[in-house]
Enzyme design. Sequence first.
Site, short mmCIF file in Angstrom:
data_model
loop_
_atom_site.label_atom_id
_atom_site.label_comp_id
_atom_site.label_asym_id
_atom_site.label_seq_id
_atom_site.Cartn_x
_atom_site.Cartn_y
_atom_site.Cartn_z
CB CYS A 32 4.73 -16.70 21.89
SG CYS A 32 6.16 -15.61 21.74
CB SER A 82 8.49 -16.01 25.11
OG SER A 82 7.19 -15.58 24.79
CG HIS A 102 12.47 -19.66 25.22
ND1 HIS A 102 13.50 -20.44 24.77
CD2 HIS A 102 12.43 -18.58 24.38
CE1 HIS A 102 14.06 -19.87 23.71
NE2 HIS A 102 13.43 -18.75 23.46
CG HIS A 138 2.59 -13.32 25.30
ND1 HIS A 138 3.29 -14.42 25.71
CD2 HIS A 138 3.25 -12.84 24.22
CE1 HIS A 138 4.33 -14.61 24.94
NE2 HIS A 138 4.31 -13.67 23.99
CB CYS A 175 5.08 3.96 32.70
SG CYS A 175 5.26 2.26 33.28
CD GLU A 228 -8.93 -16.79 11.07
OE1 GLU A 228 -9.50 -17.65 11.77
OE2 GLU A 228 -7.71 -16.55 11.13
CB ILE A 243 10.30 -13.60 15.89
CG1 ILE A 243 9.33 -13.69 17.07
CG2 ILE A 243 10.98 -12.24 15.88
CD1 ILE A 243 8.23 -12.64 17.06
#
Length: 343
Positions: free
Chosen positions: A37, A39, A42, A59, A94, A135, A171
């Site tokens: 990703c 991030s 980064h 992630h 939450c 896949e 993204i």
Amino acid sequence: MRAGIYRGRDTMRLEEVPVPVPGPDEVRVKVEACGVCGSDLHVYRSDSRQEMLGMTLGHEFVGTVDDAGSSATFRVGDRVTVEPLLSCGECAPCLSGRSTGCAQFGLIGMQQPGGFADYVVAPDRRLFHVPDDLEPAIAALAEPVAVCVRGIDRGRMEPGEHVLVLGGGTIGLLTVAVARLRGAGKISITARYPHQAEAAVALGTDEVLDPETVTSQHMADSLRESPPTLVVETVGGGAPTVQAGYAAAAPGGRVVVLGVFFEPMTVEPLVLLRKEVSLIWSLCYVRRADGGSDFAEAIGMISKHSELFARILTHRRSLDEVADAFALSDDKSRETIKVTVFP
């Protein structure tokens, strides 16, 4: 087991670590695939993320449950992807489905060992079933697609709108796909490299713009005849793309920021005031009051339109090659979009 661990700027190492053991309300997932990703990059590029040293990144992953705690509802053999949010599960954010507002908010792969490994442990309540015939590399796109679903929702996109996407990375391209499937009218995007522009057109873009000319004035001038009512910024870092976005937006338009910025940003309040442009921030994904979720919608999209989303999958590497996977992901001149790692 093997794990891809961040050891400092531009350094990912494959190391041996203990196999994790799930707690009562957790499961252990045998990883099939994990995407690199933005991030992750980064962190990889950073000189200052000392708190991340020694972390197993990743992630965006899919796999099969191979062990489950006594309180878990998922069972051994279930094929799953994971909404990689960490939160208390009990506070008002939450309970309302906005775990990103929790004081204990974090991410698997950032605050807890992640998916560039043979196995990863995750909270049972964060799992989603994945079709057995999907896949692995496509299934691993559920996380970034969910980010884009949330961004489009935050922007209140209506069918037929002109959407401008700033940034031709993963993204940005996935935002094009989500916007097209949601019924956008004209879609424009900025893309730095020819392979990004080609992928953008394949995903449903009508117009590709050169990001080298993305200054506030140029964006306003080039889109004056048909200004976008929704702009989605996906670049982040320290780029001047938010300013370009509200300069390009139609009066009364919205600018959604999906990019992660690590530097202070200067905006022009008078421009925003005169145009009554809304500046909107979007973080990760949510679970809705009606029982739906951005993650579930993302899984549905990639399952139904797998050939479309497969267009951004450009490179595959084994877990043993995790260092090369990151170096490859960080070099867009090698025609990379999405690099997927397979244990």
